[in-house]
Scaffold this motif. Sequence first.
Motif, mmCIF file in Angstrom:
data_model
loop_
_atom_site.group_PDB
_atom_site.id
_atom_site.type_symbol
_atom_site.label_atom_id
_atom_site.label_comp_id
_atom_site.label_asym_id
_atom_site.label_seq_id
_atom_site.Cartn_x
_atom_site.Cartn_y
_atom_site.Cartn_z
ATOM 1 N N MET A 196 0.843 -1.200 0.000
ATOM 2 C CA MET A 196 0.000 0.000 0.000
ATOM 3 C C MET A 196 0.880 1.252 0.000
ATOM 4 S SD MET A 196 -3.052 1.070 2.666
ATOM 5 C CE MET A 196 -4.059 -0.323 2.133
ATOM 6 N N THR A 197 0.532 2.219 -0.819
ATOM 7 C CA THR A 197 1.302 3.456 -0.927
ATOM 8 C C THR A 197 1.311 4.201 0.405
ATOM 9 O OG1 THR A 197 0.667 3.645 -3.240
ATOM 10 C CG2 THR A 197 1.598 5.592 -2.206
ATOM 11 N N SER A 198 2.467 4.762 0.738
ATOM 12 C CA SER A 198 2.586 5.529 1.971
ATOM 13 C C SER A 198 2.579 7.017 1.645
ATOM 14 C CB SER A 198 3.882 5.150 2.699
ATOM 15 O OG SER A 198 4.021 5.903 3.889
ATOM 16 N N PHE A 199 1.486 7.660 1.978
ATOM 17 C CA PHE A 199 1.367 9.099 1.739
ATOM 18 C C PHE A 199 1.798 9.864 2.981
ATOM 19 C CE2 PHE A 199 -1.902 7.166 -1.011
ATOM 20 C CZ PHE A 199 -1.505 7.668 -2.241
ATOM 21 N N THR A 200 2.347 11.049 2.759
ATOM 22 C CA THR A 200 2.770 11.906 3.860
ATOM 23 C C THR A 200 1.907 13.167 3.899
ATOM 24 O OG1 THR A 200 4.376 13.153 2.538
ATOM 25 C CG2 THR A 200 5.132 11.090 3.545
ATOM 26 N N LEU A 201 2.051 13.902 4.993
ATOM 27 C CA LEU A 201 1.332 15.162 5.120
ATOM 28 C C LEU A 201 1.764 16.135 4.030
ATOM 29 C CD1 LEU A 201 -0.741 16.628 6.871
ATOM 30 C CD2 LEU A 201 1.137 17.463 8.296
ATOM 31 N N ALA A 202 3.035 16.088 3.662
ATOM 32 C CA ALA A 202 3.524 16.950 2.578
ATOM 33 C C ALA A 202 2.860 16.591 1.253
ATOM 34 C CB ALA A 202 5.046 16.823 2.462
ATOM 35 N N ASP A 203 2.631 15.295 1.022
ATOM 36 C CA ASP A 203 1.937 14.875 -0.207
ATOM 37 C C ASP A 203 0.536 15.446 -0.249
ATOM 38 O OD1 ASP A 203 4.066 13.315 -1.113
ATOM 39 O OD2 ASP A 203 3.395 11.565 0.031
ATOM 40 N N VAL A 204 -0.161 15.386 0.882
ATOM 41 C CA VAL A 204 -1.527 15.898 0.943
ATOM 42 C C VAL A 204 -1.542 17.394 0.657
ATOM 43 C CG1 VAL A 204 -3.540 16.245 2.432
ATOM 44 C CG2 VAL A 204 -2.272 14.096 2.528
ATOM 45 N N ARG A 205 -0.639 18.121 1.271
ATOM 46 C CA ARG A 205 -0.596 19.570 1.069
ATOM 47 C C ARG A 205 -0.268 19.924 -0.367
ATOM 48 N NH1 ARG A 205 2.759 20.697 6.677
ATOM 49 N NH2 ARG A 205 0.931 20.821 8.064
ATOM 50 N N GLU A 206 0.677 19.207 -0.965
ATOM 51 C CA GLU A 206 1.116 19.527 -2.318
ATOM 52 C C GLU A 206 0.088 19.134 -3.368
ATOM 53 O OE1 GLU A 206 4.738 18.391 -5.448
ATOM 54 O OE2 GLU A 206 4.833 17.727 -3.359
ATOM 55 N N ARG A 207 -0.573 18.001 -3.168
ATOM 56 C CA ARG A 207 -1.413 17.438 -4.213
ATOM 57 C C ARG A 207 -2.913 17.706 -4.035
ATOM 58 N NH1 ARG A 207 0.843 11.363 -4.591
ATOM 59 N NH2 ARG A 207 -0.952 11.157 -6.015
ATOM 60 N N THR A 208 -3.310 18.131 -2.844
ATOM 61 C CA THR A 208 -4.754 18.293 -2.620
ATOM 62 C C THR A 208 -5.160 19.682 -2.168
ATOM 63 O OG1 THR A 208 -4.852 17.668 -0.258
ATOM 64 C CG2 THR A 208 -4.760 15.873 -1.859
ATOM 65 N N TYR A 209 -4.225 20.482 -1.654
ATOM 66 C CA TYR A 209 -4.601 21.819 -1.205
ATOM 67 C C TYR A 209 -4.868 22.718 -2.402
ATOM 68 C CZ TYR A 209 -3.475 21.352 3.791
ATOM 69 O OH TYR A 209 -3.468 20.994 5.116
ATOM 70 N N LYS A 210 -5.909 23.511 -2.322
ATOM 71 C CA LYS A 210 -6.175 24.519 -3.333
ATOM 72 C C LYS A 210 -5.220 25.687 -3.124
ATOM 73 C CE LYS A 210 -11.105 23.355 -3.507
ATOM 74 N NZ LYS A 210 -12.481 23.828 -3.255
ATOM 75 N N LYS A 211 -4.871 26.355 -4.210
ATOM 76 C CA LYS A 211 -3.954 27.486 -4.089
ATOM 77 C C LYS A 211 -4.587 28.642 -3.332
ATOM 78 C CE LYS A 211 -0.955 26.534 -8.002
ATOM 79 N NZ LYS A 211 0.223 26.331 -7.133
#
Length: 333
Positions: free
Chosen positions: A1-16
Amino acid sequence: MTSFTLADVRERTYKKRDAWWTVFLVDPLASRLVVWTANHTNITPNQITFGAGVLGLGSAICFALADWPWLVAGAILFHLSFVLDCMDGKIARLKNNGSVFGAWVDFIFDRIRFFGCMLALLVGQWAATGEVVYLLLTPVVTFVDLLRYLNGSQVAKTRQSMREKLRAAATGSPADTAGDDPESTETAEQPIDAAPATAGDGAPVVFMEEVLRENPDLDADQVRSGAHLSGARVIDVHQGFSRKFGWYERVRAFLLRSRVRPHLFSGIEFEMFVCVLAPLTALLAPISPLPGLIVPVVVLSCAALLFFEVVIVYKLWLATRDFTKEMNRIQAG
């Protein structure tokens, strides 16, 4: 299973840019829950949306019971349901498992949740107190919420239509007139991160609002100079607004550095004030002889939303005047 980090969430899901309520009161919790959910479960975005609906139903039941402890519980449940509502989109973007139908489900559940909870809150207070003002507020809140949806959609279409026509005029290509039909639901908007069109002289064509949105550290003067855009042709249809309110660009840049959009009281804040802040004022009931503050908070919310909608329309009106000037300038060569 892929291991996502908090940085991944911020970079890939946060709106600008996002509502300040989401940036400060939702994302810090939602992003951490997304990391755990994505790494340890196979829960789908639609399942999270359904969970948000269940919490919304619980919130409505609490509001209908009307006593102050239930109002506080309803406010907490409504806020948590919104956290889940933000999580489903983040999971979809992070794991690339969203769907068009899922977006429809998310929208419908969101509207049902708000209207159900709003009605339960106001009608419940009327039933408990006999004060007719709660019943009178119900159609007012409904009208204001509907108005902001209709206005937002039409403003977006008008802005997109202006961009498409200006882009077409600058590049010498046929204009896409989808935005001209008020009944049309197609916007044909060019993604901001797509390659910009090029003018007849080969220079890229960009729009001031899009550049500033993507680069909050830049100011309008830097963009106009073209130093950071490799000779791109900058089109700005908000010069009239900027001239009248010189401080706006500085405030806008300051807010965007924290991902906060200048539209400080949008539909999200409206919903949260009505279904979270207003019922939370019931905490004062056991310690204060003052009448409840639900009505003042709801009235203030309606007034604030209407004020910002008027500002948006005024800014759009000024933009249409700049649009005409810019079109004349481009056509004159």
